[in-house]
Design an enzyme around this catalytic site. Structure first.
Site, PDB file in Angstrom:
ATOM      1  N   ASP A  93       0.859  -1.181   0.000  1.00 28.31           N
ATOM      2  CA  ASP A  93       0.000   0.000   0.000  1.00 28.31           C
ATOM      3  C   ASP A  93       0.897   1.234   0.000  1.00 28.31           C
ATOM      4  O   ASP A  93       1.142   1.861   1.026  1.00 28.31           O
ATOM      5  CB  ASP A  93      -0.913  -0.009   1.219  1.00 28.31           C
ATOM      6  CG  ASP A  93      -2.068   0.960   1.067  1.00 28.31           C
ATOM      7  OD1 ASP A  93      -2.096   1.709   0.071  1.00 28.31           O
ATOM      8  OD2 ASP A  93      -2.953   0.975   1.943  1.00 28.31           O
ATOM      9  N   ALA A  94       1.403   1.567  -1.192  1.00 24.78           N
ATOM     10  CA  ALA A  94       2.362   2.658  -1.338  1.00 24.78           C
ATOM     11  C   ALA A  94       1.736   3.917  -1.932  1.00 24.78           C
ATOM     12  O   ALA A  94       2.284   5.007  -1.777  1.00 24.78           O
ATOM     13  CB  ALA A  94       3.525   2.214  -2.220  1.00 24.78           C
ATOM     14  N   LYS A  95       0.622   3.764  -2.650  1.00 22.67           N
ATOM     15  CA  LYS A  95      -0.107   4.881  -3.263  1.00 22.67           C
ATOM     16  C   LYS A  95       0.820   5.811  -4.043  1.00 22.67           C
ATOM     17  O   LYS A  95       0.744   7.034  -3.947  1.00 22.67           O
ATOM     18  CB  LYS A  95      -0.889   5.672  -2.221  1.00 22.67           C
ATOM     19  CG  LYS A  95      -1.981   4.861  -1.521  1.00 22.67           C
ATOM     20  CD  LYS A  95      -2.786   5.716  -0.574  1.00 22.67           C
ATOM     21  CE  LYS A  95      -3.881   4.917   0.105  1.00 22.67           C
ATOM     22  NZ  LYS A  95      -3.358   3.947   1.086  1.00 22.67           N
ATOM     23  N   ARG A  96       1.682   5.236  -4.859  1.00 24.36           N
ATOM     24  CA  ARG A  96       2.627   6.034  -5.616  1.00 24.36           C
ATOM     25  C   ARG A  96       1.970   6.632  -6.853  1.00 24.36           C
ATOM     26  O   ARG A  96       1.072   6.031  -7.458  1.00 24.36           O
ATOM     27  CB  ARG A  96       3.833   5.186  -6.031  1.00 24.36           C
ATOM     28  CG  ARG A  96       4.704   4.723  -4.865  1.00 24.36           C
ATOM     29  CD  ARG A  96       5.240   5.921  -4.063  1.00 24.36           C
ATOM     30  NE  ARG A  96       6.294   5.535  -3.151  1.00 24.36           N
ATOM     31  CZ  ARG A  96       6.160   5.446  -1.832  1.00 24.36           C
ATOM     32  NH1 ARG A  96       4.987   5.699  -1.276  1.00 24.36           N
ATOM     33  NH2 ARG A  96       7.176   5.123  -1.067  1.00 24.36           N
TER      34      ARG A  96
END
Length: 276
Positions: A93-96
Site C-alpha cells: 500500500d504505497a499509493k505512488r
C-alpha cells in the site's frame, strides 16, 4: 508465472476473500507493549507474518515503514519476502503516483525487480491516468497487479473524485481507464490484474460492472464499513470484491493466536463474497 489477476482469483477461492493489513502505527506498537522504533516494527511484523499464514492477501502500509528510514525499509523488505515465502500474496500500500522517469523509478521499485516489489501495489492516478503507464507496463511485464485509487471515504476526496468530466465523475473516468487496461491485457478471457480502490464507506461508488478486475474495499470494521453491506457494491460481482481490514484485527494482538482468531472471524464475515 500466472498473471496477478489469475493468482488473486485462485488465492481467494482457496483462502477466502479478505485482505489483511499490516499497519504498525505507534499507537498499536505501544498497545502491544513494543518499542516505537525499528525493533518494535520488526517484532510487530513477525507476529503478523505468523498469524496471517493461509490467508489470501496481506497489505503492508508502506508509510509506517518509511517513518523509520532505511531501518524501516529493511523490515519491509524482510516482511514482504517472508509473506511471499509463506504463500501469501502481498499488496504494497504505497499509493505512488508521479510522471515520466520518476514514475518509471517507482514502477521499478514496487513492480519490478527491486527487493520491495510485491505481488501488487496501490497507485494514485490524480496526475492523470496516463501518468501511471510506466507502472502498468512494468507490472504487466512482471505478472504483478496495480490497484488504482478511485473513490476514497475521506470527505476531502469528494471535491476531486466526484467532479464532472464530460458527464462522468473523475472516479468513474478512472474506473473506465482501468477497465480498458484489463480489456487490452486479457480481452476478458481471464481475471484482470488491474483493480481499483473503493472505500467501504463511500457514499456514491462508481459503476464497477465493466471493470473486469478486482476491487479493493478498505475501511471494513474499525473505520465503519460493514462487511454484510458490500455485496453489489457499484454493480461489481461479489467475487471481484476484496474487503480490507486492519485495525479491527490488529487490536486483538499482541498474541499470534489472538490476531489469527480475529482475522478468521473477519474472513468468515465476508465468506459470502466468494461466489460468482
Amino acid at each position: 508465472m500466472n498473471s496477478f489477476g489469475v493468482r488473486l482469483a485462485a488465492a481467494k477461492a482457496q483462502c477466502g476473500p479478505l485482505c489483511l493489513g499490516i499497519d504498525p502505527h505507534p499507537e498499536l506498537l505501544r498497545a502491544w507493549d513494543l518499542p516505537v522504533d525499528a525493533d518494535g516494527l520488526a517484532a510487530f511484523c513477525d507476529v503478523c507474518v505468523q498469524a496471517y499464514q493461509g490467508f489470501a492477501v496481506v497489505k503492508p502500509q508502506v508509510a509506517f515503514f518509511e517513518a523509520y528510514g532505511s531501518a524501516g525499509f529493511a523490515v519491509l523488505e524482510r516482511t514482504i519476502a517472508a509473506l511471499r515465502d509463506s504463500g501469501v500474496l502481498v499488496l504494497a500500500d504505497a499509493k505512488r503516483g508521479d510522471i515520466g522517469t520518476t514514475m518509471a523509478a517507482y514502477a521499478t521499485a514496487w513492480a519490478g525487480a527491486s527487493p520491495l516489489a510485491a505481488d501488487a501495489v496501490t497507485a494514485s492516478p490524480y496526475l492523470g491516468f496516463g501518468s501511471l503507464r510506466p507502472l502498468i507496463e512494468v507490472a504487466t511485464a512482471n505478472d504483478r497487479g496495480v490497484f488504482v485509487l478511485a473513490t476514497t471515504s475521506n470527505p476531502e476526496g469528494a471535491t476531486v473524485q466526484r467532479a464532472d468530466v464530460g458527464g462522468r465523475t473523475v472516479a468513474q473516468l478512472i474506473v473506465d481507464h482501468v477497465a480498458a487496461a484489463n480489456q487490452a491485457a486479457t480481452g476478458g478471457a481471464q481475471p484482470g490484474s488491474f483493480g481499483v480502490v473503493v472505500g467501504a464507506t463511500a457514499l456514491e461508488p462508481p459503476d464497477l460492472s465493466a471493470l473486469g478486475g478486482p476491487v479493493l474495499v478498505p475501511g471494513v470494521g474499525a473505520q465503519g464499513g460493514r462487511a454484510e453491506a458490500l455485496a453489489g457494491l457499484g454493480g461489481a460481482e461479489s467475487h471481484q470484491l476484496l474487503p480490507a481490514v486492519s485495525r479491527e484485527v490488529l487490536r486483538a494482538g499482541p498474541g499470534v493466536a489472538e490476531v489469527r482468531a480475529a482475522a478468521e472471524r473477519m474472513r468468515d464475515s465476508v465468506a459470502y463474497l466468494s461466489g460468482s
